[in-house]
Motif scaffolding. Structure first.
Motif, mmCIF file in Angstrom:
data_model
loop_
_atom_site.group_PDB
_atom_site.id
_atom_site.type_symbol
_atom_site.label_atom_id
_atom_site.label_comp_id
_atom_site.label_asym_id
_atom_site.label_seq_id
_atom_site.Cartn_x
_atom_site.Cartn_y
_atom_site.Cartn_z
ATOM 1 N N LYS A 1 -4.073 -8.670 -15.894
ATOM 2 C CA LYS A 1 -3.533 -7.522 -16.464
ATOM 3 C C LYS A 1 -4.553 -6.640 -17.294
ATOM 4 O O LYS A 1 -4.605 -5.631 -17.447
ATOM 5 C CB LYS A 1 -2.323 -7.408 -17.111
ATOM 6 C CG LYS A 1 -2.253 -8.251 -18.231
ATOM 7 C CD LYS A 1 -0.967 -8.329 -19.012
ATOM 8 C CE LYS A 1 0.261 -9.097 -18.324
ATOM 9 N NZ LYS A 1 0.037 -10.651 -18.348
ATOM 10 N N ALA A 2 -5.256 -7.580 -18.028
ATOM 11 C CA ALA A 2 -6.275 -6.868 -18.733
ATOM 12 C C ALA A 2 -7.323 -6.151 -18.138
ATOM 13 O O ALA A 2 -7.902 -5.101 -18.632
ATOM 14 C CB ALA A 2 -6.971 -7.997 -19.868
ATOM 15 N N THR B 1 3.654 -13.283 -16.002
ATOM 16 C CA THR B 1 3.081 -14.226 -14.678
ATOM 17 C C THR B 1 2.341 -13.202 -13.906
ATOM 18 O O THR B 1 1.488 -13.660 -12.918
ATOM 19 C CB THR B 1 4.238 -14.851 -14.020
ATOM 20 O OG1 THR B 1 4.960 -13.955 -13.550
ATOM 21 C CG2 THR B 1 4.896 -15.770 -14.791
ATOM 22 N N GLU B 2 2.643 -11.982 -13.965
ATOM 23 C CA GLU B 2 1.744 -11.044 -13.113
ATOM 24 C C GLU B 2 2.275 -11.179 -11.524
ATOM 25 O O GLU B 2 1.402 -11.068 -10.685
ATOM 26 C CB GLU B 2 0.184 -10.942 -13.188
ATOM 27 C CG GLU B 2 -0.191 -10.919 -14.667
ATOM 28 C CD GLU B 2 -1.681 -11.152 -14.973
ATOM 29 O OE1 GLU B 2 -2.313 -11.822 -14.007
ATOM 30 O OE2 GLU B 2 -2.348 -10.778 -15.760
ATOM 31 N N SER B 3 3.624 -11.584 -11.338
ATOM 32 C CA SER B 3 4.074 -11.873 -10.067
ATOM 33 C C SER B 3 5.404 -11.620 -9.789
ATOM 34 O O SER B 3 6.214 -11.502 -10.980
ATOM 35 C CB SER B 3 3.712 -13.363 -9.869
ATOM 36 O OG SER B 3 4.329 -13.917 -8.599
ATOM 37 N N THR B 4 5.787 -11.296 -8.544
ATOM 38 C CA THR B 4 7.030 -11.089 -8.151
ATOM 39 C C THR B 4 7.486 -12.121 -7.171
ATOM 40 O O THR B 4 8.531 -12.029 -6.620
ATOM 41 C CB THR B 4 7.208 -9.805 -7.529
ATOM 42 O OG1 THR B 4 6.274 -9.569 -6.377
ATOM 43 C CG2 THR B 4 7.015 -8.599 -8.348
ATOM 44 N N ASP B 5 6.800 -13.289 -7.162
ATOM 45 C CA ASP B 5 7.022 -14.373 -6.269
ATOM 46 C C ASP B 5 8.013 -15.063 -6.659
ATOM 47 O O ASP B 5 8.283 -15.482 -7.893
ATOM 48 C CB ASP B 5 5.797 -15.422 -6.149
ATOM 49 C CG ASP B 5 6.079 -16.695 -5.562
ATOM 50 O OD1 ASP B 5 6.138 -16.509 -4.311
ATOM 51 O OD2 ASP B 5 6.234 -17.795 -6.127
ATOM 52 N N PHE C 1 12.983 -8.600 -7.526
ATOM 53 C CA PHE C 1 11.995 -8.493 -8.513
ATOM 54 C C PHE C 1 10.775 -7.216 -8.388
ATOM 55 O O PHE C 1 10.355 -7.093 -9.221
ATOM 56 C CB PHE C 1 11.046 -9.871 -8.410
ATOM 57 C CG PHE C 1 11.808 -11.286 -8.930
ATOM 58 C CD1 PHE C 1 13.060 -11.031 -9.809
ATOM 59 C CD2 PHE C 1 11.196 -12.559 -8.409
ATOM 60 C CE1 PHE C 1 13.618 -12.231 -10.025
ATOM 61 C CE2 PHE C 1 12.014 -13.688 -8.757
ATOM 62 C CZ PHE C 1 13.322 -13.334 -9.855
ATOM 63 N N ILE C 2 10.596 -7.025 -7.090
ATOM 64 C CA ILE C 2 9.819 -6.093 -6.624
ATOM 65 C C ILE C 2 10.434 -4.910 -7.222
ATOM 66 O O ILE C 2 9.808 -3.808 -7.965
ATOM 67 C CB ILE C 2 9.411 -6.096 -5.210
ATOM 68 C CG1 ILE C 2 8.489 -7.186 -4.753
ATOM 69 C CG2 ILE C 2 8.717 -4.579 -4.815
ATOM 70 C CD1 ILE C 2 8.462 -7.358 -3.368
ATOM 71 N N GLN C 3 11.715 -4.614 -7.216
ATOM 72 C CA GLN C 3 12.238 -3.322 -7.753
ATOM 73 C C GLN C 3 12.157 -3.163 -9.313
ATOM 74 O O GLN C 3 11.906 -2.066 -9.628
ATOM 75 C CB GLN C 3 13.775 -3.352 -7.337
ATOM 76 C CG GLN C 3 14.693 -2.091 -7.962
ATOM 77 C CD GLN C 3 15.982 -2.269 -7.579
ATOM 78 O OE1 GLN C 3 16.485 -2.003 -6.528
ATOM 79 N NE2 GLN C 3 16.919 -3.047 -8.432
ATOM 80 N N MET D 1 0.604 -5.114 -10.792
ATOM 81 C CA MET D 1 1.267 -5.640 -9.652
ATOM 82 C C MET D 1 0.566 -5.273 -8.522
ATOM 83 O O MET D 1 0.718 -6.120 -7.316
ATOM 84 C CB MET D 1 2.542 -5.701 -9.841
ATOM 85 C CG MET D 1 3.344 -5.882 -11.128
ATOM 86 S SD MET D 1 3.204 -7.819 -11.165
ATOM 87 C CE MET D 1 3.949 -8.456 -9.868
ATOM 88 N N ASN D 2 -0.224 -3.996 -8.290
ATOM 89 C CA ASN D 2 -0.486 -3.574 -7.260
ATOM 90 C C ASN D 2 -2.044 -3.849 -6.934
ATOM 91 O O ASN D 2 -2.573 -3.539 -5.763
ATOM 92 C CB ASN D 2 -0.452 -2.206 -6.910
ATOM 93 C CG ASN D 2 1.225 -1.590 -7.000
ATOM 94 O OD1 ASN D 2 1.932 -2.181 -6.554
ATOM 95 N ND2 ASN D 2 1.431 -0.597 -7.697
#
Length: 492
Positions: A161-162, A306-310, A478-480, A490-491
């Motif tokens: 994210k940084a 976590t920088e994740s939607t898994d 989670f994506i929502q 996230m993209n």
């Protein structure tokens, strides 16, 4: 221990590093520093645990370090240096090598071959920037490189994210990787130092149970002793891994705190209470009862961390995130977990299937698990604990424990007797005498199920209008959330 970041190749490098360090502030609330030379800037946000040495350290070159060098006192004694800072010791060793004529990357390689630790670092000197990450990838590091308009560019940071905040797309730096970046030509050099631990075949195999037990016991005791501090606690689920760590730690620090989380009627709470009482540590156990409302509230925080939607990443991350937050509120800065024991000693059900195909097949799977453990588990665990400024430490992934574990025959890891399998057999045998049989030989549920978190997430997703029958309903939920919170990274 902290967060690190750096940029080379743009006139705005200092400003970009400031932005990245602001994004990494949760990793180091105690201090922040930047070193700039021309178009190069490297920086650090500090979480004080070992010593009190502000970063970056500067001399002929400059160093930033995230992590811990656990054998730094031994290395300091070898050169007659008195210090309470592992960062100062590491910097001194590297600088001495450079002054003796080594290139920066050769100096870093030489020093790291002697190190037992968890780290990600950057060392800049003589038109070269060296990045390195520990062999298991316990400490995260992300980077990107390429050609700019006028000169080569490189950027790195402890979290993806940084880099996203300065418009860079990042990839994970390889676990065990050491890279030299020439700031004039842009040439990249990769090296593996002599004697450095990559995940490789052992020189000697341990086939005899008695010999394996002796070697493993010594390695684990030393690994735990190196990682204990007065501000350490243990993430405690009552399974063999965390219970064994607790029983070993009790010998050194009888007052060490154990932290368990779960819904009030969950399997993990009952297991943790039973195990703590069985090893005489009932008074050490601190239980945090989860509620559906609390789980719902922290979902965005864990997605961000976590920088994740898994679904699995977030579901496993939630209990550990709350454990770390609870420990931090209790004054802890270090959290020990049993991560790595399943990978190293054959603790997953699929390991039985591989063993059935032959011990050598199980051996290959264990190597594969260790080579992927950073991306699958460790980056997630570091980020959810460091979100509360708590450093993760994993004794089962100590350099010497890995060496010993890989040397142990696969037949001592997954034992088949009378048609039944015992996974992590050798680890359970090592723990005999410290853990009662009813805990020692019991199988444990995965954290997201044992704590009850998975059931709550299932309901939250359905309540948000996502049908379980249509599939991937939790991930869609989670994506929502990520979209609503505008988590742009996230993209990336």
């Amino acid at each position: 221990m902290c967060g690190i970041a750096g940029v080379f190749g743009t006139p705005e490098s200092n400003m970009e590093v400031k932005k990245m360090l602001a994004a990494l502030g949760h990793r180091g609330p105690d201090a922040c520093g930047i070193y700039t030379a021309g178009d190069l800037s490297i920086g650090n946000t500090l979480l004080k645990i070992t010593g009190d040495m502000p970063q970056p350290l500067t001399g002929k070159g400059a160093l930033v370090l995230n992590g811990e060098i656990f054998n730094f006192l031994e290395l300091a004694a070898e050169i007659g240096m008195k210090t309470d800072s592992d960062t100062e010791l590491l910097f001194s060793l590297i600088e001495n090598r450079v002054k003796e004529g080594s290139t920066p990357i050769d100096a870093v390689c030489s020093v790291l071959s002697k190190v037992n630790g968890d780290y990600a670092l950057a060392y800049a000197c003589d038109r070269e920037l060296v990045l390195a990450r520990d062999p298991s990838g316990i400490k995260p590091l992300f980077y990107c490189s390429g050609k700019g308009d006028e000169k080569p560019e490189i950027a790195f940071a402890s979290e993806k994210k940084a880099l996203a905040f300065i418009g860079r797309k990042a990839k994970p730096f390889p676990q065990g990787g050491i890279l030299g970046f020439n700031t004039e030509s842009g040439e990249i050099t990769e090296k593996i130092p002599e004697g450095y631990l990559k995940i490789k075949s052992p020189e000697k195999r341990l086939y005899a149970e008695k010999e394996a037990l002796s070697h493993l016991r010594l390695a684990l005791e030393k690994a735990l002793e190196l990682r204990l501090t007065p501000t350490a606690g243990i993430a405690f689920s009552g399974g063999i891994d965390s219970t064994f760590l607790a029983a070993l730690a009790k010998r050194i620090d009888p007052e060490i705190s154990l932290y368990a989380v779960g819904l009030p009627d969950s399997h993990d709470i009952a297991q943790a209470e039973s195990a703590a009482e069985a090893i005489g540590m009932k008074e050490n156990l601190k239980v945090h009862f989860l509620s559906p409302e609390e789980i719902e509230a922290v979902v965005p925080e864990v997605i961000y961390a976590t920088e994740s939607t898994d679904p699995m990443t977030v579901a496993i991350g939630i209990p550990l995130y709350i454990v770390a937050k609870t420990a931090r509120e209790d004054g802890k800065r270090v959290l020990l977990t049993g991560q790595g024991a399943d990978e190293l000693f054959g603790g997953y059900r699929r390991h039985e299937e591989f063993f059935e195909k032959g011990p050598e097949v199980l051996d290959r799977e264990i190597y594969s698990d260790l080579e992927k453990i950073s991306k699958i588990n460790l980056e997630r665990d570091d980020m959810v604990t460091m979100a509360s400024s708590v450093e993760l430490r994993v004794p089962f992934l100590d350099k010497e424990v890995i060496k010993t574990g890989l040397a142990i025959s696969p037949e001592l890891k997954v034992l088949k007797k009378n048609g039944y399998y015992t996974r992590k057999y050798i680890l359970r045998k090592v723990a005999e005498g410290l853990i009662p049989p009813e805990i020692l030989w019991k199988e444990k549920k995965a954290m997201q199920y044992g704590t009850g978190v998975q059931k709550v997430l299932d309901r939250l997703a359905r309540d948000s209008g996502f049908s379980k029958k249509q599939g991937s309903h939790i991930e869609k939920y989670f994506i929502q959330i990520a979209s609503e919170k505008n988590f742009e990274f996230m993209n990336e």
